[in-house]
Design a protein around this motif. Sequence first.
Motif, mmCIF file in Angstrom:
data_model
loop_
_atom_site.group_PDB
_atom_site.id
_atom_site.type_symbol
_atom_site.label_atom_id
_atom_site.label_comp_id
_atom_site.label_asym_id
_atom_site.label_seq_id
_atom_site.Cartn_x
_atom_site.Cartn_y
_atom_site.Cartn_z
ATOM 1 N N ARG A 182 0.841 -1.205 0.000
ATOM 2 C CA ARG A 182 0.000 0.000 0.000
ATOM 3 C C ARG A 182 0.874 1.252 0.000
ATOM 4 O O ARG A 182 0.648 2.182 -0.774
ATOM 5 N N ASP A 183 1.876 1.268 0.888
ATOM 6 C CA ASP A 183 2.752 2.438 0.977
ATOM 7 C C ASP A 183 3.448 2.697 -0.352
ATOM 8 O O ASP A 183 3.521 3.832 -0.829
ATOM 9 N N ALA A 184 3.974 1.593 -0.925
ATOM 10 C CA ALA A 184 4.704 1.751 -2.186
ATOM 11 C C ALA A 184 3.785 2.260 -3.285
ATOM 12 O O ALA A 184 4.159 3.139 -4.063
ATOM 13 N N LEU A 185 2.572 1.716 -3.293
ATOM 14 C CA LEU A 185 1.613 2.138 -4.317
ATOM 15 C C LEU A 185 1.217 3.592 -4.130
ATOM 16 O O LEU A 185 1.116 4.353 -5.097
ATOM 17 N N ALA A 186 1.021 3.984 -2.871
ATOM 18 C CA ALA A 186 0.619 5.364 -2.591
ATOM 19 C C ALA A 186 1.684 6.319 -3.113
ATOM 20 O O ALA A 186 1.383 7.375 -3.685
ATOM 21 N N LEU A 187 2.948 5.938 -2.940
ATOM 22 C CA LEU A 187 4.046 6.776 -3.404
ATOM 23 C C LEU A 187 4.057 6.857 -4.925
ATOM 24 O O LEU A 187 4.250 7.934 -5.505
ATOM 25 N N ALA A 188 3.842 5.689 -5.558
ATOM 26 C CA ALA A 188 3.810 5.671 -7.029
ATOM 27 C C ALA A 188 2.681 6.572 -7.518
ATOM 28 O O ALA A 188 2.827 7.309 -8.492
ATOM 29 N N LEU A 189 1.571 6.536 -6.802
ATOM 30 C CA LEU A 189 0.411 7.338 -7.169
ATOM 31 C C LEU A 189 0.698 8.824 -6.948
ATOM 32 O O LEU A 189 0.339 9.669 -7.773
ATOM 33 N N ALA A 190 1.403 9.113 -5.841
ATOM 34 C CA ALA A 190 1.691 10.508 -5.505
ATOM 35 C C ALA A 190 2.467 11.182 -6.619
ATOM 36 O O ALA A 190 2.235 12.355 -6.930
ATOM 37 N N ASN A 191 3.386 10.435 -7.239
ATOM 38 C CA ASN A 191 4.162 10.997 -8.344
ATOM 39 C C ASN A 191 3.259 11.532 -9.444
ATOM 40 O O ASN A 191 3.543 12.553 -10.057
ATOM 41 N N LEU A 192 2.180 10.768 -9.685
ATOM 42 C CA LEU A 192 1.279 11.161 -10.768
ATOM 43 C C LEU A 192 0.321 12.258 -10.331
ATOM 44 O O LEU A 192 -0.174 13.037 -11.139
ATOM 45 N N GLN A 193 0.046 12.295 -9.019
ATOM 46 C CA GLN A 193 -0.951 13.256 -8.532
ATOM 47 C C GLN A 193 -0.399 14.663 -8.372
ATOM 48 O O GLN A 193 -1.132 15.581 -8.051
ATOM 49 N N LEU A 194 0.908 14.830 -8.604
ATOM 50 C CA LEU A 194 1.491 16.162 -8.466
ATOM 51 C C LEU A 194 0.871 17.143 -9.440
ATOM 52 O O LEU A 194 0.933 18.353 -9.225
ATOM 53 N N VAL A 195 0.309 16.603 -10.513
ATOM 54 C CA VAL A 195 -0.296 17.515 -11.496
ATOM 55 C C VAL A 195 -1.819 17.438 -11.440
ATOM 56 O O VAL A 195 -2.496 17.853 -12.370
ATOM 57 N N ASP A 196 -2.347 16.912 -10.342
ATOM 58 C CA ASP A 196 -3.791 16.797 -10.195
ATOM 59 C C ASP A 196 -4.416 18.197 -10.156
ATOM 60 O O ASP A 196 -3.777 19.177 -9.764
ATOM 61 N N SER A 197 -5.678 18.253 -10.575
ATOM 62 C CA SER A 197 -6.326 19.568 -10.607
ATOM 63 C C SER A 197 -6.759 20.021 -9.210
ATOM 64 O O SER A 197 -6.892 21.208 -8.941
ATOM 65 N N ASP A 198 -6.935 19.087 -8.302
ATOM 66 C CA ASP A 198 -7.395 19.405 -6.953
ATOM 67 C C ASP A 198 -6.199 19.735 -6.052
ATOM 68 O O ASP A 198 -5.330 18.886 -5.846
ATOM 69 N N PRO A 199 -6.135 20.959 -5.506
ATOM 70 C CA PRO A 199 -4.983 21.325 -4.653
ATOM 71 C C PRO A 199 -4.825 20.393 -3.453
ATOM 72 O O PRO A 199 -3.697 20.129 -3.024
ATOM 73 N N ALA A 200 -5.932 19.888 -2.925
ATOM 74 C CA ALA A 200 -5.840 19.010 -1.748
ATOM 75 C C ALA A 200 -5.117 17.713 -2.103
ATOM 76 O O ALA A 200 -4.280 17.226 -1.337
ATOM 77 N N VAL A 201 -5.406 17.180 -3.270
ATOM 78 C CA VAL A 201 -4.731 15.959 -3.722
ATOM 79 C C VAL A 201 -3.246 16.240 -3.921
ATOM 80 O O VAL A 201 -2.384 15.470 -3.513
ATOM 81 N N ARG A 202 -2.968 17.415 -4.544
ATOM 82 C CA ARG A 202 -1.568 17.777 -4.780
ATOM 83 C C ARG A 202 -0.828 17.904 -3.454
ATOM 84 O O ARG A 202 0.291 17.444 -3.305
ATOM 85 N N LEU A 203 -1.497 18.524 -2.482
ATOM 86 C CA LEU A 203 -0.870 18.737 -1.181
ATOM 87 C C LEU A 203 -0.514 17.397 -0.551
ATOM 88 O O LEU A 203 0.608 17.193 -0.062
ATOM 89 N N ALA A 204 -1.456 16.474 -0.589
ATOM 90 C CA ALA A 204 -1.205 15.153 0.003
ATOM 91 C C ALA A 204 -0.052 14.461 -0.711
ATOM 92 O O ALA A 204 0.823 13.848 -0.083
ATOM 93 N N ALA A 205 -0.047 14.597 -2.029
ATOM 94 C CA ALA A 205 1.008 13.950 -2.805
ATOM 95 C C ALA A 205 2.370 14.528 -2.453
ATOM 96 O O ALA A 205 3.341 13.795 -2.243
ATOM 97 N N VAL A 206 2.429 15.860 -2.327
ATOM 98 C CA VAL A 206 3.699 16.515 -2.003
ATOM 99 C C VAL A 206 4.190 16.053 -0.637
ATOM 100 O O VAL A 206 5.374 15.768 -0.443
ATOM 101 N N ARG A 207 3.264 15.966 0.320
ATOM 102 C CA ARG A 207 3.649 15.533 1.674
ATOM 103 C C ARG A 207 4.204 14.122 1.648
ATOM 104 O O ARG A 207 5.192 13.802 2.300
ATOM 105 N N LEU A 208 3.529 13.277 0.845
ATOM 106 C CA LEU A 208 3.946 11.877 0.771
ATOM 107 C C LEU A 208 5.338 11.757 0.159
ATOM 108 O O LEU A 208 6.180 10.974 0.614
ATOM 109 N N LEU A 209 5.594 12.571 -0.863
ATOM 110 C CA LEU A 209 6.895 12.512 -1.519
ATOM 111 C C LEU A 209 8.013 12.895 -0.552
ATOM 112 O O LEU A 209 9.142 12.421 -0.671
ATOM 113 N N GLY A 210 7.684 13.758 0.394
ATOM 114 C CA GLY A 210 8.675 14.163 1.385
ATOM 115 C C GLY A 210 9.159 13.008 2.222
ATOM 116 O O GLY A 210 10.256 13.029 2.777
#
Lengths: 422, 522
Positions: free
Chosen positions: B154-182
């Motif tokens: 799950r963790d690995a998948l979430a990270l893989a997903l976060a990479n793609l969500q950096l360009v999501d239209s929803d700022p909340a999704v982007r925020l979560a993705a950025v935090r995860l990448l950290g």
Amino acid sequence: MKRRPLLKSAFAASALMLSGLFPFTVQAAETIKVGILHSLSGTMAISETSLKDMALMTIEEINAKGGVNGKQLEAVVVDPASNWPLFAEKARQLLTQDKVDVVFGCWTSVSRKSVLPVFEELNGLLFYPVQYEGEELSPNVFYTGAAPNQQAIPAVEYLMSEDGGSAQRFFLLGTDYVYPRTTNKILRAYLKSKGVADKDIEEVYTPFGHSDYQTIVANIKKFSAGGKTAVISTVNGDSNVPFYKELASQGIAATDVPVVAFSVGEEELRGIDTKPLVGHLAAWNYFQSLENPANSEFVNKWQAYAKAKNLPGAAKAVTNDPMEATYVGIHMWAQAVEKAGSTSVDKVREALAGQSFEAPSGYTLTMDKTNHHLHKPVMIGEVQEDGQFSVVWQTEGPLRAQPWSPFIPGNDKKADYAVKGN
Amino acid sequence: MPTLLYRMLLSLALLLPLTSHAGDAADFVAASPARQAQLLESWAAAPDPARLPLLDALQNGRLVGDIAKQPFIEQDGRYVAVEDAAQPQGIPKKLRLNNRLRGLLATTQASHQLLDQDSTVRLAAARQLQKSAKPAQLALLDARLAAEDDKAVRDALALALANLQLVDSDPAVRLAAVRLLGESGEPLARTRLEALLASAESDSRVRKAAQTSLSQVERRLLLGELLGQAFSGLSLGSILLLAALGLAITFGLLGVINMAHGEMLMLGAYTTWLVQGAFQKFAPGYLDLYPLAALPVAFLVTAAIGMALERTVIRHLYGRPLETLLATWGISLILIQAVRVLFGAQNVEVANPSWLSGGLQLLPNLVLPYSRLAIIGFALFVVVLTWLLLNRTRLGLNVRAVTQNRNMAACCGVPTGRVDMLAFGLGSGIAGLGGVALSQIGNVGPDLGQSYIIDSFLVVVLGGVGQLAGTVMAASGLGIANKLLEPQIGAVLGKILILALIILFIQKRPQGLFALKGRVID
């Protein structure tokens, strides 16, 4: 009182030696002497020994067909021992003492630069069979290897293409001497003309014989995180083995970061376990794996020769690009001598212009009318598990060489024909 | 005419299944490279377990196509039809991939493996997708993440997903993705965050989070880099140590300026190659064990050659350092040329056994190659062995006695000639062991020794002649200094600077790092 008899006997001895020489020179007139100037010991022996053997095989082949102008060729082999000044001495010896009509030899650009003044001074004739950096065009040298536009630039074009992986960043890695430095200077100018920024080009050099590539491979890894990266390697000689081993053990695969090498051929891969290297690239004008009748005849001939002469490692004898260039060079020279009806350097030089030969690469290679270089096709090969290359891309036909690269400032003023002292 | 009609009907019938995945293989075999890339990308977005055998065959290079473009999978020399195709026409040719297709294939395979039963396979697949997932796979990753029950995957998948969500239209999704990448230590995460910061990111919260995440990632990466540098220094040190240890005995203890030391390394490496050849021929099943078998063989071979040299040449030159230098240099040239004549001027191939290939992934940007780990361990082992031999055995006692005072030792009944021979053999044998180790990371060719002889003398002289501890310190010191300098000023300048520093050091302190104390030096 004792001096006189000594002097006398010395005279007698020298007279004897002279008379002894006479029948020898008479006999020598029956053959055409051909000098072979390749290192058989020292660091470059790894690459140059097989060129010496290839030259001997070609000479044997020409002799079996009746020689040139009805005369047999006689090879004079010397060993300059990977020692650059010794190359010049041996070249002088070949031209003045052995009185050879032509010399086939040299591998590194340093050795070529070292013998060049000798050939120009004594009006000798040298055939140089290895890809090099260009920036030279001597009337006494014929270049049967590739100039930068026949190897380096098409390779980079391929890397930037979609099939080559659309590389955006380039890591230029080389051994620290004239060939890699000049080639990288040309490549940097070329990449800039294609809009690659300076921060996306990294240039790193290592000493000859460098064996610890840990830091460099780690840097390549770091560099490649910034975008699709390709490594352009002009690492020469022995250092290639530790470099590729380090790449493999740090887990850099060709799909992540492809390495395209300009000095790694079939012969060099013989010393490496190639399984981890599958997919890395090399750019040449010939590969052993080419499928055409001329090449299978060439490869068979070489393997039979290696076995018959019991050369070391004959069971796994391979051919490579400089060997093909040696083979083509000797045949072209023989054709030119036949055409000129003489071995005189000036006449042969004239006859060589426009000479053509059906090369093992499957193409009819032509010697340019003015610039002493061959028109050659360019091929990119991928390393296979068995140490051979499979061609993934090639030019449609032979390209004319540009010894003066347009990517080096000032070259547009250089003449495209041979001038002494260039 | 009827046959033509029949053929057309047949080809139509054959074409029909192409729309479903049953015709994937035929499609792929017939396609151009550009179309093949498209196919792989579309398969990656919509994985189907039935396609896995095809992908595996493609990856192993077992997928072949005949002249009618019918797909087959090669199995033990036979061609098995993938789909309903019957017999191969002509000799089928292997499908060649280029690097772009290989990369896409890895991604496609990974997205298919996400459906695997085994969680370790899924984890590896998710890790691969962190590197290479394409936006078209977003929906797939989302679905798999929701269905996944294993925590690590799950963790690995979430990270893989976060990479793609950096360009999501929803700022909340982007925020979560950025935090995860950290949270990740991937070098790629830095590039992605930097790209985000350089882009026209409008949301200030996302920008701020990206900045924090970036510094987090950079800290992790820096740690990996520093550890990596330390490791490569240590590794270089262990190689220098193995190269120099034999010389520490022949030159350090016996005082023989042994220019042929490098050739003992070379002979050890060639012995490894011969042992490998013997294993390939007589015991291919145990091929992986050849380096272990090569160790005693290399030791015995080089020790025997060393003892023969000592008895025939060097023994007559004791106390005449200049003549020894010339004689051993001549011997080294003879050995090099002999090997060249016997085995050829080309390098010979010594392959790493599977347990020495690859590496240990400690951090995302830190891989410790097994071969280097093994060499560090082996160097320590040889040092301990040598120390024990010199300090805990009768031979060692005799060697020390003879080197300290030859005449007194002889008076006490030590057979000095025999001890000299054995000690020289020991030094040469240890060099042979070093050769086995060197064969695993570098060239095996006639000139192998030449590239190590200068470094070996540097290490022994710097460490203090006659001191084992000095040799160890000097080797690791030189290795680490070299690796610290290399990134700053390059390999060429680094080497020159090190040489200059050593010359200065020896000027100041000719006895080296560790000097023998007392009256032992004559």
